[in-house]
Design an enzyme around this catalytic site. Structure first.
Site, PDB file in Angstrom:
ATOM      1  N   HIS A 172      35.363 -20.237 -19.958  1.00  0.00           N
ATOM      2  CA  HIS A 172      35.406 -20.543 -18.523  1.00  0.00           C
ATOM      3  C   HIS A 172      36.782 -20.221 -17.929  1.00  0.00           C
ATOM      4  O   HIS A 172      37.398 -21.048 -17.244  1.00  0.00           O
ATOM      5  CB  HIS A 172      35.040 -22.007 -18.262  1.00  0.00           C
ATOM      6  N   ILE A 191      32.611 -14.099  -4.341  1.00  0.00           N
ATOM      7  CA  ILE A 191      32.683 -13.510  -5.675  1.00  0.00           C
ATOM      8  C   ILE A 191      31.593 -12.463  -5.838  1.00  0.00           C
ATOM      9  O   ILE A 191      31.838 -11.349  -6.323  1.00  0.00           O
ATOM     10  CB  ILE A 191      32.553 -14.598  -6.762  1.00  0.00           C
ATOM     11  N   ARG A 238      28.007 -21.255 -13.260  1.00  0.00           N
ATOM     12  CA  ARG A 238      27.922 -22.559 -13.899  1.00  0.00           C
ATOM     13  C   ARG A 238      26.896 -22.505 -15.028  1.00  0.00           C
ATOM     14  O   ARG A 238      25.823 -21.926 -14.891  1.00  0.00           O
ATOM     15  CB  ARG A 238      27.528 -23.645 -12.887  1.00  0.00           C
ATOM     16  N   GLU A 271      30.935 -28.471 -21.353  1.00  0.00           N
ATOM     17  CA  GLU A 271      32.258 -27.901 -21.597  1.00  0.00           C
ATOM     18  C   GLU A 271      33.264 -29.017 -21.867  1.00  0.00           C
ATOM     19  O   GLU A 271      33.174 -30.085 -21.271  1.00  0.00           O
ATOM     20  CB  GLU A 271      32.699 -27.074 -20.384  1.00  0.00           C
TER      21      GLU A 271
END
Length: 308
Positions: free
Chosen positions: A280, A155, A232, A261
């Site tokens: 998210h 990523i 995160r 979350e």
């Protein structure tokens, strides 16, 4: 007659392309919002040979409830919701769909960076309310500025390419990175804090880097820095970030992940200027859904032999 091994999906669905690969399994779904207790109960009821993790956590109790369990496969790249120490102790493989959602998450990080720099949500809201702020608003130009990245995996590298293509200087800290693009300067964390005009997080959450961005780190950053997190939530001390945004130390924070979350009503970030939030969903695209499902299925098949 041969009995199919069972596979538990900690969600209500899986991409059809993944299910085709898993035709040799009896697939059990945990539902849309399974709790950790739900996962334990389903493991006790079905004794799966494999689990594909989308939502909730898989801990030691679930593993002990499934004596046939051989592999826990993450529907994504982050495995922090799986107790890897417990899995290793029980001889259970833990696999991740590395890179399957890289394009989606990198694009979300860039979108959040641009939204912070250009005040896009705020200006949109003002325009819909009938205002025209051309004479009073100034946005941030990213070209020529420095983005500091923490984490340079699949990523991170995609995000770095996009930032570099916009004319940004890209610096990064990652002691574990295997590939290092020539246009990215390798630096230490101290340099990230001191030189970055924007900081973007692309690393896994570990016991060692919890609250990596805390009050001390933020105090060392440039005034007006932008913070982006699509990794995160536990990487950031949320109370310290809130204080830094309120003080102007941080110009804006673009966040796609949070310490707890789902985020519940009354969270301190709610209604606070300077925060651009998404639930998210960086890796939630139609393409990534297929890519992650297929990768997770293949990781299961690498470990569990399915009768012909």
């Amino acid at each position: 007659m041969t009995t199919k091994p069972r596979l538990l999906v900690t969600a209500a669905d899986l991409a059809p392309q993944a299910l085709e690969l898993l035709a040799g399994f009896e697939v059990v779904y945990a539902g849309k919002t399974p709790s950790e207790e739900d996962i334990v109960a389903l493991c006790a009821r079905h004794d799966p040979a494999a689990i594909i993790v989308r939502y909730s956590k898989v801990g030691a109790a679930a593993m002990d409830a499934a004596p046939s369990l051989k592999v826990i496969s993450k529907h994504g790249s982050g495995t922090d919701t799986i107790d890897k120490v417990a899995a290793k102790a029980r001889g259970i493989e833990v696999r991740a769909a590395v890179g399957a959602n890289a394009a989606a998450v990198a694009e979300q990080a860039l979108a959040l960076l641009l939204a912070c720099a250009k005040s896009i949500p705020q200006l949109n809201e003002r325009m819909h309310a009938g205002h025209w702020d051309k004479a009073t608003h100034k946005s941030v130009e990213l070209g020529g500025r420095t983005v500091g990245m923490i984490g340079l995996g699949a990523i991170g590298i995609r995000f770095a390419r996009m930032a570099y293509a916009m004319g940004m200087r890209v610096i990064a800290y990652d002691p574990y990175a295997k590939d290092w693009p020539e246009f990215v300067d390798r630096v230490d964390l101290g340099t990230i804090w001191q030189e970055a005009d924007a900081i973007s997080l692309h690393c896994p959450l570990t016991a060692e880097n919890q609250k990596l961005i805390d009050a001390a780190a933020l105090a060392r950053c440039k005034r007006g820095v932008i913070v982006v997190n699509t990794a995160r939530g536990g990487l950031i001390d949320e109370a310290a970030l809130l204080a830094a945004v309120k003080s102007g130390r941080v110009l804006a924070a673009g966040l796609d992940s949070f310490a707890i979350e789902p985020m519940t009503a009354g969270h301190p970030f709610h209604g606070q200027p300077g925060f651009i939030l998404s639930p998210h969903i960086g890796g939630v695209t139609s393409d990534a859904y297929v890519n992650m499902g297929v990768a997770a299925a293949r990781n299961v098949l690498d470990v569990v032999a399915v009768p012909a």
